[in-house]
Motif scaffolding. Structure first.
Motif, mmCIF file in Angstrom:
data_model
loop_
_atom_site.group_PDB
_atom_site.id
_atom_site.type_symbol
_atom_site.label_atom_id
_atom_site.label_comp_id
_atom_site.label_asym_id
_atom_site.label_seq_id
_atom_site.Cartn_x
_atom_site.Cartn_y
_atom_site.Cartn_z
ATOM 1 N N GLN A 17 28.887 42.648 47.810
ATOM 2 C CA GLN A 17 29.541 42.552 49.111
ATOM 3 C C GLN A 17 29.546 43.855 49.901
ATOM 4 O OE1 GLN A 17 33.055 40.273 47.242
ATOM 5 N NE2 GLN A 17 32.934 39.428 49.296
ATOM 6 N N GLU A 53 36.517 35.534 38.598
ATOM 7 C CA GLU A 53 36.605 34.158 39.096
ATOM 8 C C GLU A 53 35.506 33.240 38.566
ATOM 9 O OE1 GLU A 53 36.978 34.120 43.369
ATOM 10 O OE2 GLU A 53 38.877 35.180 43.323
ATOM 11 N N TRP A 100 35.570 30.209 37.933
ATOM 12 C CA TRP A 100 35.538 28.925 38.658
ATOM 13 C C TRP A 100 34.500 28.987 39.770
ATOM 14 C CZ3 TRP A 100 36.161 27.329 43.706
ATOM 15 C CH2 TRP A 100 36.258 25.947 43.909
ATOM 16 N N CYS A 101 34.463 30.135 40.458
ATOM 17 C CA CYS A 101 33.511 30.278 41.571
ATOM 18 C C CYS A 101 32.081 30.335 41.066
ATOM 19 C CB CYS A 101 33.815 31.538 42.389
ATOM 20 S SG CYS A 101 35.338 31.407 43.325
ATOM 21 N N GLU A 118 28.233 25.716 47.242
ATOM 22 C CA GLU A 118 28.488 26.631 48.361
ATOM 23 C C GLU A 118 28.049 28.069 48.058
ATOM 24 O OE1 GLU A 118 32.340 25.839 50.219
ATOM 25 O OE2 GLU A 118 32.540 28.008 50.510
ATOM 26 N N HIS A 119 28.023 28.400 46.792
ATOM 27 C CA HIS A 119 27.604 29.754 46.382
ATOM 28 C C HIS A 119 26.312 29.666 45.565
ATOM 29 C CE1 HIS A 119 31.647 32.125 46.774
ATOM 30 N NE2 HIS A 119 31.234 31.616 47.908
ATOM 31 N N ASN A 175 40.620 33.204 39.384
ATOM 32 C CA ASN A 175 41.267 32.823 40.646
ATOM 33 C C ASN A 175 42.143 31.621 40.347
ATOM 34 O OD1 ASN A 175 38.610 31.602 40.278
ATOM 35 N ND2 ASN A 175 38.933 30.527 42.212
ATOM 36 N N ASN A 205 43.710 36.505 40.708
ATOM 37 C CA ASN A 205 43.410 36.577 42.134
ATOM 38 C C ASN A 205 44.137 35.424 42.795
ATOM 39 O OD1 ASN A 205 41.672 38.582 41.367
ATOM 40 N ND2 ASN A 205 39.792 37.502 41.918
ATOM 41 N N TRP A 234 42.744 42.918 48.356
ATOM 42 C CA TRP A 234 41.371 42.535 48.716
ATOM 43 C C TRP A 234 41.305 42.493 50.231
ATOM 44 C CZ3 TRP A 234 36.914 42.145 46.071
ATOM 45 C CH2 TRP A 234 35.805 41.713 46.821
ATOM 46 N N GLU A 293 31.039 38.435 53.276
ATOM 47 C CA GLU A 293 31.903 37.397 52.710
ATOM 48 C C GLU A 293 31.059 36.169 52.312
ATOM 49 O OE1 GLU A 293 34.883 37.390 51.422
ATOM 50 O OE2 GLU A 293 34.617 35.256 51.038
HETATM 51 S S1 NCW Z 1 35.450 33.282 48.218
HETATM 52 C C1 NCW Z 1 36.619 33.879 47.242
HETATM 53 N N1 NCW Z 1 36.980 35.188 47.356
HETATM 54 C C2 NCW Z 1 36.761 36.029 48.448
HETATM 55 C C3 NCW Z 1 35.624 36.972 48.084
HETATM 56 O O1 NCW Z 1 35.400 37.934 49.063
HETATM 57 C C4 NCW Z 1 35.839 37.695 46.769
HETATM 58 O O2 NCW Z 1 34.638 38.229 46.310
HETATM 59 C C5 NCW Z 1 36.408 36.745 45.758
HETATM 60 O O3 NCW Z 1 36.770 37.435 44.594
HETATM 61 C C6 NCW Z 1 38.056 36.729 48.505
HETATM 62 O O4 NCW Z 1 38.411 36.749 47.122
HETATM 63 C C7 NCW Z 1 37.545 35.942 46.360
HETATM 64 N N2 NCW Z 1 37.244 33.105 46.393
HETATM 65 C C8 NCW Z 1 37.037 31.727 46.303
HETATM 66 C C9 NCW Z 1 38.370 31.071 46.299
HETATM 67 C C10 NCW Z 1 38.243 29.626 46.123
HETATM 68 C C11 NCW Z 1 37.880 28.907 47.368
HETATM 69 C C12 NCW Z 1 38.042 27.459 47.213
HETATM 70 C C13 NCW Z 1 37.005 26.735 48.048
HETATM 71 C C14 NCW Z 1 37.082 25.265 47.847
HETATM 72 C C15 NCW Z 1 35.813 24.602 48.280
#
Ligand code: NCW
Length: 442
Positions: free
Chosen positions: A23, A169, A171-172, A182-183, A225, A295, A394, A401
């Motif tokens: 990022q 995270e 989950w992400c 999405e990612h 998260n 988070n 953060w 982003e």
């Molecule tokens: S996208 C996300 N983020 C943002 C990112 O900038 C950072 O790198 C992450 O660690 C801010 O903090 C975290 N997190 C995803 C959260 C879940 C979103 C749920 C979407 C549902 C479709």
């Protein structure tokens, strides 16, 4: 709004700011860095809303000294950053690239010279592309490659790094990346997503074993998260839907890590999509950790029809995420009630808003309110007996982003992407007043 000050937090409490490699760094082909899945993803039309990439980002790879000065000027005690795996090991396995490690060594030494504690995250989503070419996290081998990469980083940086987090995270990097699409790598397949989640957890466990051996004096943990999840109404059906959502989002990661088991209710519902778990996997995953990073950004209000509800009396950030500070203390107290917990760090919390530069100022009152109200909930949870050791905002500065490109600004510091100027927002000045305050004598 409750006004909080440094004395609302224990003396040992650490305040910091956080970022991640892809990022902010840019310089995606400097010094032998290999391609990551985000380099690839950003080149696929339609993936990133503004068509951008992390090729330049905040140019932190070249401006790291200026950025450490900036962090220092905020008066915080710690900086949470991540290491880009493709800088250290360009193909994700085999040869280590010493030039990549040199960068992080300079960075860590630069922090120590300035009295900042390094909090390192090994994986904040930038997987080497060659590993994705053979399945990425859906391939079990990736877990073992990850542990070898962890070894290379820990052998070079050692205990100069106070805290090692394995994953950010998961989950992400599993569900959002392999199921929701999405990612990166942008897939839509639940079975692959659940395999990815399992291998991320396994990779965490394997990396913890390596880190215990190489850096026994460092704190070792991981970062999830977690959402506050509430039912839309008091109906039985909505309560069941909220319970399931909590299982899929929170417990799917918490339970293996802290209890050595997957949540039975969700496991059953996933049918044939559940991951293949080998006999010792859960023992590996549930190893003791020294901290859990949380988070927290928002809550989900869930109803039985599967629709996400958006309470009309709430406010929302520029991400469309509901501002719900109370969810943070609810979540922390619930974690304490349901699990045997290691100490917790709030490793990320913050908000994106539409900031405007007025002369050389950014009056981001909404972000100040967001931080202030969430920190008040952290202080409240601490008073109620939850062991929270620190808080990281953060983010240090606006940055790339992910799927939103540069259109969402989370920083305490404004970045002018035209000339890479960094400008302190009002939130940075406010945070300095809190985090940089002398610890009161008790
Ligand atoms: S996208 C996300 N983020 C943002 C990112 O900038 C950072 O790198 C992450 O660690 C801010 O903090 C975290 N997190 C995803 C959260 C879940 C979103 C749920 C979407 C549902 C479709």
């Amino acid at each position: 709004m409750t006004i909080i000050t440094r004395k609302d937090f224990p003396e040992y409490f650490t305040f910091g700011v956080a970022t991640s490699s892809y990022q902010i760094e840019g310089a995606t082909s400097a010094d032998g860095r290999g391609p990551s899945i985000w380099d690839t993803f950003c080149r696929e039309p339609g993936r990133i809303s503004d068509g951008s990439s992390g090729d330049v980002a905040c140019d932190h790879y070249h401006r790291w000294e200026e950025d450490l000065e900036l962090i220092s000027s905020l008066g915080v005690q710690a900086y949470r950053f991540s290491v880009a795996w493709p800088r250290v090991q360009p193909t994700g396995s085999g040869d280590i690239n010493p030039l990549g490690l040199d960068f992080y060594e300079r960075l860590v030494d630069g922090m120590l010279e300035r009295g900042l504690d390094p909090y390192l995250t090994l994986y904040h989503w930038d997987l080497p592309q060659p590993l994705q070419d053979v399945g990425g996290w859906a391939n079990r081998d990736t877990a073992y490659h990850f542990a070898e990469y962890a070894r290379a980083v820990a052998e070079r940086l050692g205990e100069r790094v106070k805290s090692y987090a394995t994953l950010n995270e998961p989950w992400c990097s599993s569900i959002l990346s392999y199921q929701i699409g999405e990612h990166a790598p942008g897939l839509r397949n639940r079975k692959l997503a659940l395999a990815a989640a399992h291998h991320l957890l396994l990779g965490h466990g394997e990396a913890v074993k390596v880190l215990r051996e190489v850096v026994p004096g460092a704190a070792i943990g991981t970062v999830l998260n977690l959402n506050a999840i509430t039912p839309a109404t008091s109906s039985e059906q909505d309560a069941a839907a909220a319970r399931f959502e909590d299982g899929a989002f929170n417990r799917w990661f918490l339970d293996p890590l802290l209890r050595g088991e997957y949540p039975a209710d969700v496991w059953e519902a996933y049918g044939d999509d559940v991951p293949q778990v080998q006999p010792d996997d859960l023992e590996t995953i549930r190893q003791p950790i020294d901290f859990l990073g949380v988070n927290y950004y928002s809550r989900s209000v869930v109803s039985a029809d599967g629709q996400q509800q958006r309470p009309s009396d709430s406010s929302y950030t520029d991400m469309g995420w509901e501002v719900y500070p109370q969810g943070l203390s609810d979540l922390l107290l619930r974690l304490k009630a349901d699990y045997t917990l290691p100490p917790i760090y709030i490793t990320e919390n913050g908000a994106a808003y539409k900031d405007t530069l007025e002369g050389s100022a950014v009056h981001d009152a909404e972000r100040v309110a967001y931080l202030q109200t969430h920190l008040a909930e952290v202080a409240s949870a601490v008073r109620q007996g939850v062991k929270v050791n620190g808080y990281f905002a953060w983010s240090l500065m606006d940055n790339f982003e992910w799927a939103h490109g540069y259109s969402k600004r989370f920083g305490l510091v404004y970045v002018d992407y035209g000339d890479q100027q960094r400008i302190l927002k009002d939130s940075a000045l406010w945070y300095r007043g809190l985090a940089g305050a002398k610890v009161p004598e008790l």
